[in-house]
Design an enzyme around this catalytic site. Structure first.
Site, PDB file in Angstrom:
ATOM      1  N   LYS A   9       0.834  -1.194   0.000  1.00 28.41           N
ATOM      2  CA  LYS A   9       0.000   0.000   0.000  1.00 28.41           C
ATOM      3  C   LYS A   9       0.884   1.266   0.000  1.00 28.41           C
ATOM      4  O   LYS A   9       2.118   1.176   0.084  1.00 28.41           O
ATOM      5  CB  LYS A   9      -0.942  -0.067   1.206  1.00 28.41           C
ATOM      6  CG  LYS A   9      -1.888  -1.296   1.110  1.00 28.41           C
ATOM      7  CD  LYS A   9      -3.083  -1.270   2.072  1.00 28.41           C
ATOM      8  CE  LYS A   9      -2.738  -1.543   3.494  1.00 28.41           C
ATOM      9  NZ  LYS A   9      -3.945  -1.858   4.330  1.00 28.41           N
ATOM     10  N   TYR A  49     -12.628  -1.938  -1.536  1.00 28.21           N
ATOM     11  CA  TYR A  49     -12.978  -1.840  -0.114  1.00 28.21           C
ATOM     12  C   TYR A  49     -14.489  -1.708   0.096  1.00 28.21           C
ATOM     13  O   TYR A  49     -14.932  -1.211   1.133  1.00 28.21           O
ATOM     14  CB  TYR A  49     -12.224  -0.680   0.536  1.00 28.21           C
ATOM     15  CG  TYR A  49     -10.777  -1.013   0.865  1.00 28.21           C
ATOM     16  CD1 TYR A  49     -10.446  -2.182   1.581  1.00 28.21           C
ATOM     17  CD2 TYR A  49      -9.733  -0.171   0.491  1.00 28.21           C
ATOM     18  CE1 TYR A  49      -9.118  -2.488   1.885  1.00 28.21           C
ATOM     19  CE2 TYR A  49      -8.401  -0.473   0.804  1.00 28.21           C
ATOM     20  CZ  TYR A  49      -8.114  -1.633   1.505  1.00 28.21           C
ATOM     21  OH  TYR A  49      -6.801  -1.932   1.819  1.00 28.21           O
ATOM     22  N   PHE A  57     -13.949   4.299   9.455  1.00 27.68           N
ATOM     23  CA  PHE A  57     -12.639   4.529   8.844  1.00 27.68           C
ATOM     24  C   PHE A  57     -12.668   4.471   7.310  1.00 27.68           C
ATOM     25  O   PHE A  57     -11.637   4.609   6.663  1.00 27.68           O
ATOM     26  CB  PHE A  57     -11.609   3.533   9.394  1.00 27.68           C
ATOM     27  CG  PHE A  57     -11.935   2.076   9.130  1.00 27.68           C
ATOM     28  CD1 PHE A  57     -11.586   1.466   7.924  1.00 27.68           C
ATOM     29  CD2 PHE A  57     -12.583   1.311  10.091  1.00 27.68           C
ATOM     30  CE1 PHE A  57     -11.882   0.132   7.680  1.00 27.68           C
ATOM     31  CE2 PHE A  57     -12.882  -0.038   9.857  1.00 27.68           C
ATOM     32  CZ  PHE A  57     -12.529  -0.621   8.642  1.00 27.68           C
ATOM     33  N   ARG A  85      -1.620 -14.252   4.409  1.00 30.41           N
ATOM     34  CA  ARG A  85      -2.198 -13.544   5.569  1.00 30.41           C
ATOM     35  C   ARG A  85      -1.296 -13.721   6.786  1.00 30.41           C
ATOM     36  O   ARG A  85      -1.086 -12.795   7.568  1.00 30.41           O
ATOM     37  CB  ARG A  85      -3.604 -14.077   5.897  1.00 30.41           C
ATOM     38  CG  ARG A  85      -4.676 -13.778   4.877  1.00 30.41           C
ATOM     39  CD  ARG A  85      -5.185 -12.365   4.890  1.00 30.41           C
ATOM     40  NE  ARG A  85      -5.966 -12.030   6.063  1.00 30.41           N
ATOM     41  CZ  ARG A  85      -6.627 -10.878   6.185  1.00 30.41           C
ATOM     42  NH1 ARG A  85      -6.583  -9.958   5.213  1.00 30.41           N
ATOM     43  NH2 ARG A  85      -7.306 -10.606   7.267  1.00 30.41           N
ATOM     44  N   THR A  91      -4.204  -7.409  11.353  1.00 35.80           N
ATOM     45  CA  THR A  91      -4.458  -6.068  10.813  1.00 35.80           C
ATOM     46  C   THR A  91      -3.837  -4.964  11.668  1.00 35.80           C
ATOM     47  O   THR A  91      -3.254  -4.016  11.148  1.00 35.80           O
ATOM     48  CB  THR A  91      -5.986  -5.842  10.707  1.00 35.80           C
ATOM     49  OG1 THR A  91      -6.556  -6.933   9.978  1.00 35.80           O
ATOM     50  CG2 THR A  91      -6.300  -4.537  10.021  1.00 35.80           C
ATOM     51  N   ARG A 102       3.712  -6.775   9.258  1.00 36.30           N
ATOM     52  CA  ARG A 102       3.050  -5.684   9.990  1.00 36.30           C
ATOM     53  C   ARG A 102       3.683  -5.467  11.359  1.00 36.30           C
ATOM     54  O   ARG A 102       3.779  -4.336  11.819  1.00 36.30           O
ATOM     55  CB  ARG A 102       1.550  -5.959  10.080  1.00 36.30           C
ATOM     56  CG  ARG A 102       0.857  -5.685   8.735  1.00 36.30           C
ATOM     57  CD  ARG A 102      -0.526  -6.246   8.685  1.00 36.30           C
ATOM     58  NE  ARG A 102      -1.287  -5.757   7.530  1.00 36.30           N
ATOM     59  CZ  ARG A 102      -2.503  -6.190   7.218  1.00 36.30           C
ATOM     60  NH1 ARG A 102      -3.096  -7.114   7.966  1.00 36.30           N
ATOM     61  NH2 ARG A 102      -3.122  -5.719   6.153  1.00 36.30           N
ATOM     62  N   ASN A 112      -0.618   0.054   7.749  1.00 40.88           N
ATOM     63  CA  ASN A 112      -0.139  -1.306   8.017  1.00 40.88           C
ATOM     64  C   ASN A 112       0.470  -1.997   6.794  1.00 40.88           C
ATOM     65  O   ASN A 112       0.495  -3.214   6.701  1.00 40.88           O
ATOM     66  CB  ASN A 112      -1.239  -2.142   8.679  1.00 40.88           C
ATOM     67  CG  ASN A 112      -2.474  -2.258   7.801  1.00 40.88           C
ATOM     68  OD1 ASN A 112      -2.498  -1.740   6.689  1.00 40.88           O
ATOM     69  ND2 ASN A 112      -3.485  -2.952   8.298  1.00 40.88           N
ATOM     70  N   HIS A 115      -1.892  -5.216   1.847  1.00 36.65           N
ATOM     71  CA  HIS A 115      -3.202  -5.873   1.760  1.00 36.65           C
ATOM     72  C   HIS A 115      -2.975  -7.301   1.303  1.00 36.65           C
ATOM     73  O   HIS A 115      -2.090  -7.551   0.477  1.00 36.65           O
ATOM     74  CB  HIS A 115      -4.105  -5.167   0.737  1.00 36.65           C
ATOM     75  CG  HIS A 115      -5.320  -5.988   0.402  1.00 36.65           C
ATOM     76  ND1 HIS A 115      -6.450  -6.006   1.205  1.00 36.65           N
ATOM     77  CD2 HIS A 115      -5.565  -6.877  -0.599  1.00 36.65           C
ATOM     78  CE1 HIS A 115      -7.329  -6.844   0.684  1.00 36.65           C
ATOM     79  NE2 HIS A 115      -6.820  -7.391  -0.409  1.00 36.65           N
ATOM     80  N   GLU A 126     -10.635 -10.762  -6.148  1.00 35.11           N
ATOM     81  CA  GLU A 126      -9.724  -9.608  -6.140  1.00 35.11           C
ATOM     82  C   GLU A 126      -8.700  -9.692  -7.269  1.00 35.11           C
ATOM     83  O   GLU A 126      -8.361  -8.676  -7.875  1.00 35.11           O
ATOM     84  CB  GLU A 126      -9.036  -9.499  -4.781  1.00 35.11           C
ATOM     85  CG  GLU A 126     -10.002  -9.075  -3.680  1.00 35.11           C
ATOM     86  CD  GLU A 126      -9.353  -8.910  -2.309  1.00 35.11           C
ATOM     87  OE1 GLU A 126     -10.047  -8.448  -1.390  1.00 35.11           O
ATOM     88  OE2 GLU A 126      -8.148  -9.242  -2.145  1.00 35.11           O
TER      89      GLU A 126
HETATM   90  P1  IDP Z   1      -6.969  -6.477   6.494  1.00 40.86           P
HETATM   91  O1  IDP Z   1      -6.210  -5.496   5.649  1.00 40.86           O
HETATM   92  O2  IDP Z   1      -6.082  -7.119   7.519  1.00 40.86           O
HETATM   93  O3  IDP Z   1      -7.759  -7.474   5.691  1.00 40.86           O
HETATM   94  P2  IDP Z   1      -9.524  -5.153   7.043  1.00 40.86           P
HETATM   95  O4  IDP Z   1     -10.325  -5.334   8.287  1.00 40.86           O
HETATM   96  O5  IDP Z   1     -10.043  -5.783   5.791  1.00 40.86           O
HETATM   97  O6  IDP Z   1      -8.023  -5.628   7.363  1.00 40.86           O
HETATM   98  O7  IDP Z   1      -9.369  -3.586   6.839  1.00 40.86           O
HETATM   99  C1  IDP Z   1      -8.830  -3.087   5.630  1.00 40.86           C
HETATM  100  C2  IDP Z   1      -7.839  -2.004   5.944  1.00 40.86           C
HETATM  101  O8  IDP Z   1      -8.527  -0.903   6.505  1.00 40.86           O
HETATM  102  C3  IDP Z   1      -6.780  -2.367   6.993  1.00 40.86           C
HETATM  103  O9  IDP Z   1      -5.673  -3.068   6.442  1.00 40.86           O
HETATM  104  C4  IDP Z   1      -6.392  -1.017   7.502  1.00 40.86           C
HETATM  105  O10 IDP Z   1      -5.469  -0.380   6.606  1.00 40.86           O
HETATM  106  C5  IDP Z   1      -7.705  -0.260   7.461  1.00 40.86           C
HETATM  107  N1  IDP Z   1      -8.394  -0.318   8.737  1.00 40.86           N
HETATM  108  C6  IDP Z   1      -9.085  -1.350   9.269  1.00 40.86           C
HETATM  109  N2  IDP Z   1      -9.595  -1.060  10.461  1.00 40.86           N
HETATM  110  C7  IDP Z   1      -9.254   0.213  10.709  1.00 40.86           C
HETATM  111  C8  IDP Z   1      -9.484   1.119  11.803  1.00 40.86           C
HETATM  112  O11 IDP Z   1     -10.131   0.779  12.804  1.00 40.86           O
HETATM  113  N3  IDP Z   1      -8.943   2.353  11.660  1.00 40.86           N
HETATM  114  C9  IDP Z   1      -8.218   2.752  10.583  1.00 40.86           C
HETATM  115  N4  IDP Z   1      -7.975   1.929   9.542  1.00 40.86           N
HETATM  116  C10 IDP Z   1      -8.485   0.691   9.603  1.00 40.86           C
HETATM  117 MG    MG Z   2      -9.381  -7.218   4.442  1.00 40.39          MG
END
Ligand code: IDP
Ligand code: MG
Length: 149
Positions: A9, A49, A57, A85, A91, A102, A112, A115, A126
């Site tokens: 990212k 997304y 967020f 993963r 996350t 991460r 983080n 993706h 995807e």
């Molecule tokens: P993932 O990337 O581990 O699959 P997801 O829950 O799908 O996690 O969330 C997508 C992305 O959204 C995360 O990687 C992170 O960059 C962002 N994100 C998720 N939860 C939050 C939050 O509570 N605050 C800010 N950003 C968030």
């Molecule tokens: Mg995700």
């Protein structure tokens, strides 16, 4: 063979971590089948997304993923979705295990680094959302027979 979408990212690109992410996935034994360095459009960001639409967020997430280029890749291998993963880590970076990307390179959930698709069906969806079929390379590595059972 299972396939998964990986993005380095904008924070990972800005911090020159593309090479490290690729190295870790190569070292794991996964096989790269597609890659492109690109600016993400708002349209693609919203489709990618879509499941987070409505969350607090979401707007920040769309701004983040479109704020600088990303490195989009497709990796394949046995259990590729679960393996990638695991290599990325949870996350929230402070909950990610030591040795994961991460954990090792991030502090905040909103920065983080990567993706990775979160399921086999999502992986296929995807990959199709981000890549045209002709952008994916079918190939065999000589070392595959020592990694893939
Ligand atoms: P993932 O990337 O581990 O699959 P997801 O829950 O799908 O996690 O969330 C997508 C992305 O959204 C995360 O990687 C992170 O960059 C962002 N994100 C998720 N939860 C939050 C939050 O509570 N605050 C800010 N950003 C968030
Ligand atoms: Mg995700």
């Amino acid at each position: 063979m299972e396939r998964t979408l990986v993005l380095v990212k904008p924070d990972g690109v800005q911090r020159s971590l593309i090479g490290i992410v690729i190295t870790r996935l190569e070292q794991r034994g996964l096989r790269l089948v597609g890659a492109k360095f690109m600016q993400v459009s708002k349209d693609l960001a919203e489709r990618h997304y879509g499941m987070h639409k409505g969350k607090d967020f979401y707007d920040k997430l769309i701004r983040y993923i479109t704020s600088a280029p990303v490195m989009a890749m497709v990796w394949e291998g046995p259990n590729a979705v679960e393996a990638v993963r695991q290599t990325m880590g949870l996350t929230r970076p402070t909950q990610a295990a030591p040795g994961t990307i991460r954990h090792d390179f991030a502090l905040e959930i909103g920065y983080n680094i990567t993706h990775a698709s979160d399921g086999v069906e999502n992986g296929e969806n995807e990959v199709n959302m981000w890549f045209h079929p002709e952008e994916l390379v079918r190939w065999e590595r000589d070392v595959d027979r020592w990694i893939f059972e």
